[in-house]
Design a protein around this motif. Structure first.
Motif, PDB file in Angstrom:
ATOM      1  N   MET A 139       0.843  -1.158   0.062  1.00  0.00           N
ATOM      2  CA  MET A 139      -0.047  -0.194   0.082  1.00  0.00           C
ATOM      3  C   MET A 139       1.149   1.209  -0.039  1.00  0.00           C
ATOM      4  O   MET A 139       0.518   2.118  -0.848  1.00  0.00           O
ATOM      5  CB  MET A 139      -0.942  -0.042   1.320  1.00  0.00           C
ATOM      6  CG  MET A 139      -2.063  -1.031   1.057  1.00  0.00           C
ATOM      7  SD  MET A 139      -2.951  -1.146   2.680  1.00  0.00           S
ATOM      8  CE  MET A 139      -3.856   0.340   2.872  1.00  0.00           C
ATOM      9  N   SER A 151      -5.574   0.145  -4.215  1.00  0.00           N
ATOM     10  CA  SER A 151      -6.718  -0.735  -3.883  1.00  0.00           C
ATOM     11  C   SER A 151      -6.620  -2.002  -3.827  1.00  0.00           C
ATOM     12  O   SER A 151      -7.116  -3.018  -3.056  1.00  0.00           O
ATOM     13  CB  SER A 151      -7.878  -0.555  -4.933  1.00  0.00           C
ATOM     14  OG  SER A 151      -9.066  -1.122  -4.591  1.00  0.00           O
ATOM     15  N   ASP A 154      -4.798  -2.931  -0.708  1.00  0.00           N
ATOM     16  CA  ASP A 154      -5.687  -2.746   0.368  1.00  0.00           C
ATOM     17  C   ASP A 154      -6.565  -3.958   0.489  1.00  0.00           C
ATOM     18  O   ASP A 154      -6.739  -4.684   1.562  1.00  0.00           O
ATOM     19  CB  ASP A 154      -6.489  -1.583   0.282  1.00  0.00           C
ATOM     20  CG  ASP A 154      -7.375  -1.240   1.293  1.00  0.00           C
ATOM     21  OD1 ASP A 154      -7.455  -1.788   2.329  1.00  0.00           O
ATOM     22  OD2 ASP A 154      -8.552  -0.542   1.117  1.00  0.00           O
ATOM     23  N   HIS A 158      -7.159  -7.002   3.613  1.00  0.00           N
ATOM     24  CA  HIS A 158      -8.419  -7.413   4.425  1.00  0.00           C
ATOM     25  C   HIS A 158      -8.780  -8.820   4.086  1.00  0.00           C
ATOM     26  O   HIS A 158      -9.430  -9.407   4.876  1.00  0.00           O
ATOM     27  CB  HIS A 158      -9.679  -6.351   3.620  1.00  0.00           C
ATOM     28  CG  HIS A 158      -9.560  -5.056   4.091  1.00  0.00           C
ATOM     29  ND1 HIS A 158     -10.128  -4.664   5.434  1.00  0.00           N
ATOM     30  CD2 HIS A 158      -9.205  -3.794   3.570  1.00  0.00           C
ATOM     31  CE1 HIS A 158      -9.839  -3.333   5.754  1.00  0.00           C
ATOM     32  NE2 HIS A 158      -9.462  -2.845   4.480  1.00  0.00           N
ATOM     33  N   SER A 202      -5.510   6.253   5.154  1.00  0.00           N
ATOM     34  CA  SER A 202      -5.887   4.943   5.244  1.00  0.00           C
ATOM     35  C   SER A 202      -4.700   3.942   5.790  1.00  0.00           C
ATOM     36  O   SER A 202      -4.856   2.832   6.519  1.00  0.00           O
ATOM     37  CB  SER A 202      -6.346   4.395   3.793  1.00  0.00           C
ATOM     38  OG  SER A 202      -6.641   2.862   3.845  1.00  0.00           O
ATOM     39  N   HIS A 206      -4.597   1.471   8.814  1.00  0.00           N
ATOM     40  CA  HIS A 206      -4.302   0.008   8.764  1.00  0.00           C
ATOM     41  C   HIS A 206      -3.207  -0.284   9.612  1.00  0.00           C
ATOM     42  O   HIS A 206      -3.297  -1.588  10.222  1.00  0.00           O
ATOM     43  CB  HIS A 206      -3.939  -0.311   7.134  1.00  0.00           C
ATOM     44  CG  HIS A 206      -5.117  -0.447   6.523  1.00  0.00           C
ATOM     45  ND1 HIS A 206      -5.827   0.730   6.180  1.00  0.00           N
ATOM     46  CD2 HIS A 206      -5.484  -1.494   5.866  1.00  0.00           C
ATOM     47  CE1 HIS A 206      -6.901   0.181   5.048  1.00  0.00           C
ATOM     48  NE2 HIS A 206      -6.733  -1.109   4.843  1.00  0.00           N
TER      49      HIS A 206
END
Length: 250
Positions: A139, A151, A154, A158, A202, A206
């Protein structure tokens, strides 16, 4: 005059009956992934139908992702492993026709991700922690490259957290809901004038979540996840739906 009201009877076509029986066999475990259905000729005999009816049923089953049928294959169609494709199609359709609002989708993501983080903090392996580290490093590297690369990294983070939860349904629903939400607003995120600042923010979020997961603090990891998700998406959600998201914050 009182009494029940009846609906007109729908004529069921023969191929639909074949589809129903095959679906029931898969759901009951009588047919398992990797097994094959009988050949077209055998199916014609067992169901007492024409070849065109059998082929129509196989087309429907294949479209639903349940079997794979190759033209000219002398063997029967192969039963496929489960994939979330149909679930994604159904939920996407609901979202497109306003059956599911963006606020409801984001709220569900907050519930799913926070639960995954809580479980991951308690169940994760060292290998999964290393994968999360790698995803965050990717990222950071992607910030100057572009939103698509960011993305992807990211999503990898997840996905690893969802896997670390140990719950397949959380993994499936997380992937499906995320793809729908991003599909609805990806263009807006990519076009945001402050997207680089948003990406850096972001990453910080994280990193906080990962620190909580590494420390085994499930409640903190869950709380941080909900707050991160809220901060990231609330600006895209209609004002009238924002209280439903805030209701999940502590």
């Amino acid at each position: 005059m009182g009494g029940p009201r009846f609906e007109p009877v729908r004529t069921v076509r023969a191929y639909e009956r074949i589809v129903e029986q095959v679906e029931e066999a898969i759901e009951s475990g009588t047919l398992c992934p990797g097994q094959r259905l009988p050949s077209e000729r055998d199916l014609m005999g067992q169901f007492s139908v024409s070849r065109s009816t059998v082929r129509e049923a196989l087309r429907v089953l294949q479209a639903r992702g349940l079997v794979r049928s190759r033209p000219g294959d002398p063997h029967g169609a192969e039963v496929q492993p489960f994939t979330p494709t149909e679930l994604r199609k159904s939920m996407t359709m609901l979202a497109r026709v306003d059956g599911l609002s963006l606020g409801e989708l984001v709220q569900f993501r907050m519930v799913l991700d926070s639960s995954a983080n809580l479980l991951a903090a308690r169940l994760r392996t060292d290998e999964q922690l290393a994968e999360m580290d790698t995803a965050i490093a990717a990222m950071r590297a992607a910030v100057e490259v572009g939103y698509d690369e960011f993305s992807t990294a990211d999503v990898a983070f997840h996905d690893t957290v969802a896997q670390a939860s140990g719950n397949k349904l959380i993994q499936i629903c997380t992937e499906v809901v995320r793809s729908i939400v991003l599909g609805l607003i990806a263009d807006k995120i990519a076009a945001a004038p402050d997207r680089v600042a948003l990406m850096r923010q972001s990453i910080r979020h994280h990193e906080e979540v990962l620190a909580a997961v590494r420390a085994g603090d499930g409640p903190l990891a869950a709380r941080l996840s909900r707050r991160t998700m809220y901060d990231y998406y609330v600006g895209y959600v209609p004002t009238s739906e924002r209280p439903a998201l805030r209701a999940l914050l502590e």
